[in-house]
Design a protein around this motif. Structure first.
Motif, PDB file in Angstrom:
ATOM      1  N   GLU A 320      51.275 -26.052 -44.889  1.00  0.00           N
ATOM      2  CA  GLU A 320      50.869 -24.776 -44.291  1.00  0.00           C
ATOM      3  C   GLU A 320      51.842 -24.293 -43.207  1.00  0.00           C
ATOM      4  OE1 GLU A 320      46.146 -26.101 -44.537  1.00  0.00           O
ATOM      5  OE2 GLU A 320      47.309 -26.475 -42.732  1.00  0.00           O
ATOM      6  N   ARG A 321      52.331 -25.257 -42.411  1.00  0.00           N
ATOM      7  CA  ARG A 321      53.052 -24.916 -41.177  1.00  0.00           C
ATOM      8  C   ARG A 321      54.279 -24.029 -41.400  1.00  0.00           C
ATOM      9  NH1 ARG A 321      52.850 -29.317 -39.561  1.00  0.00           N
ATOM     10  NH2 ARG A 321      51.124 -29.029 -38.118  1.00  0.00           N
ATOM     11  N   GLY A 322      55.017 -24.284 -42.475  1.00  0.00           N
ATOM     12  CA  GLY A 322      56.240 -23.525 -42.732  1.00  0.00           C
ATOM     13  C   GLY A 322      55.990 -22.038 -42.920  1.00  0.00           C
ATOM     14  N   PHE A 323      54.739 -21.690 -43.239  1.00  0.00           N
ATOM     15  CA  PHE A 323      54.371 -20.280 -43.407  1.00  0.00           C
ATOM     16  C   PHE A 323      54.475 -19.517 -42.082  1.00  0.00           C
ATOM     17  CE2 PHE A 323      50.731 -17.202 -43.138  1.00  0.00           C
ATOM     18  CZ  PHE A 323      51.254 -16.221 -43.970  1.00  0.00           C
ATOM     19  N   LEU A 324      54.347 -20.213 -40.957  1.00  0.00           N
ATOM     20  CA  LEU A 324      54.287 -19.536 -39.655  1.00  0.00           C
ATOM     21  C   LEU A 324      55.530 -18.702 -39.347  1.00  0.00           C
ATOM     22  CD1 LEU A 324      52.624 -22.235 -37.336  1.00  0.00           C
ATOM     23  CD2 LEU A 324      51.540 -20.252 -38.405  1.00  0.00           C
ATOM     24  N   SER A 325      56.712 -19.171 -39.744  1.00  0.00           N
ATOM     25  CA  SER A 325      57.922 -18.391 -39.435  1.00  0.00           C
ATOM     26  C   SER A 325      57.953 -17.114 -40.278  1.00  0.00           C
ATOM     27  CB  SER A 325      59.192 -19.219 -39.621  1.00  0.00           C
ATOM     28  OG  SER A 325      59.285 -19.619 -40.954  1.00  0.00           O
ATOM     29  N   GLU A 326      57.435 -17.216 -41.526  1.00  0.00           N
ATOM     30  CA  GLU A 326      57.326 -16.031 -42.384  1.00  0.00           C
ATOM     31  C   GLU A 326      56.268 -15.068 -41.801  1.00  0.00           C
ATOM     32  OE1 GLU A 326      56.192 -15.933 -46.901  1.00  0.00           O
ATOM     33  OE2 GLU A 326      58.136 -16.916 -46.720  1.00  0.00           O
ATOM     34  N   LEU A 327      55.170 -15.647 -41.307  1.00  0.00           N
ATOM     35  CA  LEU A 327      54.102 -14.863 -40.690  1.00  0.00           C
ATOM     36  C   LEU A 327      54.626 -14.118 -39.460  1.00  0.00           C
ATOM     37  CD1 LEU A 327      51.046 -14.138 -40.424  1.00  0.00           C
ATOM     38  CD2 LEU A 327      50.816 -16.190 -38.998  1.00  0.00           C
ATOM     39  N   CYS A 328      55.448 -14.801 -38.680  1.00  0.00           N
ATOM     40  CA  CYS A 328      56.030 -14.205 -37.477  1.00  0.00           C
ATOM     41  C   CYS A 328      56.785 -12.921 -37.840  1.00  0.00           C
ATOM     42  CB  CYS A 328      56.958 -15.215 -36.815  1.00  0.00           C
ATOM     43  SG  CYS A 328      57.667 -14.632 -35.270  1.00  0.00           S
ATOM     44  N   ASP A 329      57.585 -12.988 -38.905  1.00  0.00           N
ATOM     45  CA  ASP A 329      58.352 -11.810 -39.357  1.00  0.00           C
ATOM     46  C   ASP A 329      57.424 -10.703 -39.860  1.00  0.00           C
ATOM     47  OD1 ASP A 329      60.596 -13.264 -38.776  1.00  0.00           O
ATOM     48  OD2 ASP A 329      61.004 -13.858 -40.848  1.00  0.00           O
ATOM     49  N   MET A 330      56.403 -11.094 -40.637  1.00  0.00           N
ATOM     50  CA  MET A 330      55.483 -10.093 -41.196  1.00  0.00           C
ATOM     51  C   MET A 330      54.683  -9.390 -40.099  1.00  0.00           C
ATOM     52  SD  MET A 330      53.995 -11.513 -44.818  1.00  0.00           S
ATOM     53  CE  MET A 330      53.611 -13.183 -44.393  1.00  0.00           C
ATOM     54  N   LEU A 331      54.218 -10.185 -39.117  1.00  0.00           N
ATOM     55  CA  LEU A 331      53.420  -9.591 -38.037  1.00  0.00           C
ATOM     56  C   LEU A 331      54.268  -8.720 -37.118  1.00  0.00           C
ATOM     57  CD1 LEU A 331      50.886 -12.395 -37.019  1.00  0.00           C
ATOM     58  CD2 LEU A 331      50.444 -10.338 -38.362  1.00  0.00           C
ATOM     59  N   THR A 332      55.542  -9.082 -36.949  1.00  0.00           N
ATOM     60  CA  THR A 332      56.447  -8.254 -36.139  1.00  0.00           C
ATOM     61  C   THR A 332      56.506  -6.847 -36.721  1.00  0.00           C
ATOM     62  OG1 THR A 332      57.733 -10.188 -35.524  1.00  0.00           O
ATOM     63  CG2 THR A 332      58.823  -8.065 -35.257  1.00  0.00           C
ATOM     64  N   ILE A 333      56.617  -6.771 -38.050  1.00  0.00           N
ATOM     65  CA  ILE A 333      56.657  -5.469 -38.726  1.00  0.00           C
ATOM     66  C   ILE A 333      55.279  -4.797 -38.663  1.00  0.00           C
ATOM     67  CG2 ILE A 333      56.963  -4.337 -40.985  1.00  0.00           C
ATOM     68  CD1 ILE A 333      58.993  -6.704 -41.588  1.00  0.00           C
ATOM     69  N   HIS A 334      54.218  -5.582 -38.980  1.00  0.00           N
ATOM     70  CA  HIS A 334      52.860  -5.034 -39.025  1.00  0.00           C
ATOM     71  C   HIS A 334      52.434  -4.483 -37.655  1.00  0.00           C
ATOM     72  CE1 HIS A 334      48.776  -4.517 -40.504  1.00  0.00           C
ATOM     73  NE2 HIS A 334      48.328  -5.153 -39.439  1.00  0.00           N
ATOM     74  N   LEU A 335      52.857  -5.170 -36.594  1.00  0.00           N
ATOM     75  CA  LEU A 335      52.466  -4.748 -35.235  1.00  0.00           C
ATOM     76  C   LEU A 335      53.539  -3.846 -34.602  1.00  0.00           C
ATOM     77  CD1 LEU A 335      51.054  -8.201 -34.019  1.00  0.00           C
ATOM     78  CD2 LEU A 335      49.747  -6.256 -34.910  1.00  0.00           C
ATOM     79  N   GLN A 336      54.480  -3.397 -35.442  1.00  0.00           N
ATOM     80  CA  GLN A 336      55.511  -2.412 -35.045  1.00  0.00           C
ATOM     81  C   GLN A 336      56.274  -2.818 -33.788  1.00  0.00           C
ATOM     82  OE1 GLN A 336      52.854   0.883 -34.698  1.00  0.00           O
ATOM     83  NE2 GLN A 336      52.801   1.260 -36.897  1.00  0.00           N
TER      84      GLN A 336
END
Length: 354
Positions: A320-336
């Motif tokens: 699961e943990r490796g997903f966090l760096s991908e999540l970080c990028d996605m949320l950066t875009i999602h939260l503008q």
């Protein structure tokens, strides 16, 4: 600006992954909320919220911790300094840090944890093993009732009684030809509770009753959404190649392996069923060459092996943990880019090879 109000941020996180997708047993959403107004400059991502990770979040001046696993799962009867879970809540509130947990909502979404895990297999197509259903019915009500009649006067009386029943919607009447006769077709949606009243009313007239159809309305399935994934590799590869790919994707020096009955390291893998975390219940009974998950019980591994299915276990949070760096990028875009997002450096699986 580089901040968001906590409630605004939580609403944006819920838009990113609807909490309605989480499993019913789960405990997701905002778990700890400092008194409002609470401003978030720094969002801190972790897989597990341990005391060591909480210390790091305090040092890095986090305002909200997004902990994939819910640190509060079984209800707390008190909040003291006695147990580590209680201490997490005390520390969070003392330092005005909120805690939000998405857990199985992030497993289900098309761009979530299981999707990230499939990338370890190489080029493949994937479908959910257990598809999620939409949160609501396409129309109101859980059942549809339909019947036909040629007696207009009687129908008016029945319809006026039906209109007195609560929780009925989409009531329509249409002219219909049944075996060459002009009739009226009645259709309505209703709840489980209203269904009993409708049936009781119609059963007073056996002719209507015998022409009644009751349909159970299903919530539609959501595409690419749900628990686990069944992956079909574009090109079959040997089990030993798959092992190397997974180790490389998860950045692990070791995995645990059970080779399926009659299989070897050279056996081709074409279909793999996977589930991040603890996958036994999701993977059970699935036809595949390989099961990939974090942990499985001894007996479930024996079952798989007896059925000729190889099993790769990587420890629970390593899947699961490796997903966090991908999540970080996605949320950066999602939260503008409105807030600072960081990933924990102290978060790790508690098990290691000694």
């Amino acid at each position: 600006r580089s901040f968001m109000n906590l409630r605004e941020l939580v609403s944006a996180l819920n838009d990113f992954a609807s909490l309605s997708l989480a499993e019913s047993w789960d405990n997701v959403g905002l778990l700890v909320e400092p008194s409002p107004p609470h401003t978030v400059n720094t969002l801190f991502l972790t897989n597990d919220l341990t005391e060591e990770v909480m210390e790091e979040a305090v040092q890095k001046k986090a305002d909200l911790i997004l902990s994939y696993h819910p640190p509060i799962f079984t209800p707390l009867k008190r909040v003291t300094w006695k147990t580590w879970k209680e201490r997490l809540v005390v520390r969070a509130l003392e330092h005005r840090i909120g805690i939000y947990s998405p857990h199985t909502a992030y497993d289900a979404i098309p761009h979530g944890v299981n999707n990230w895990l499939t990338k370890g297999l190489g080029a493949c197509t994937s479908i959910p093993l257990h598809p999620s259903t939409a949160p609501s019915y396409p129309a109101e009500g859980t059942h549809r009732v339909e019947f036909c009649t040629d007696n207009t006067e009687h129908l008016d009386m029945v319809l006026s009684k039906i209109k007195d029943i609560q929780e009925i919607s989409c009531l329509t009447t249409l002219p219909a030809r049944v075996e060459g006769e002009e009739q009226t077709r009645v259709s309505l949606n209703c709840s489980q509770k209203a269904l009993l009243d409708v049936v009781a009313l119609l059963s007073q007239n056996s002719l209507l009753y015998h022409k009644t159809e009751i349909l159970l309305l299903q919530k539609p399935l959501l595409p690419h959404t749900g628990m686990g994934r069944l992956c079909t590799l574009r090109e079959p590869v040997s089990l030993s190649d798959i092992i190397e790919r997974i180790k490389s994707h998860l950045k692990l020096p070791h995995i645990r392996l059970a080779v399926g009955m009659g299989k070897t390291l050279e056996s081709p893998v074409k279909k793999a069923a996977l589930c991040a975390g603890s996958g036994s219940s999701i993977l059970k009974g699935m036809e595949a060459d390989l099961y990939l998950t974090g942990e499985m019980s001894h007996h479930d591994v024996l079952d798989a092996v007896a059925n000729g299915i190889s099993v790769i276990l990587c420890e629970h949070s390593n899947t699961e943990r490796g997903f966090l760096s991908e999540l970080c990028d996605m949320l950066t875009i999602h939260l503008q880019n409105k807030i600072n997002i960081i990933v924990s450096e102290k978060d790790r699986d508690p098990l290691q090879v000694a």
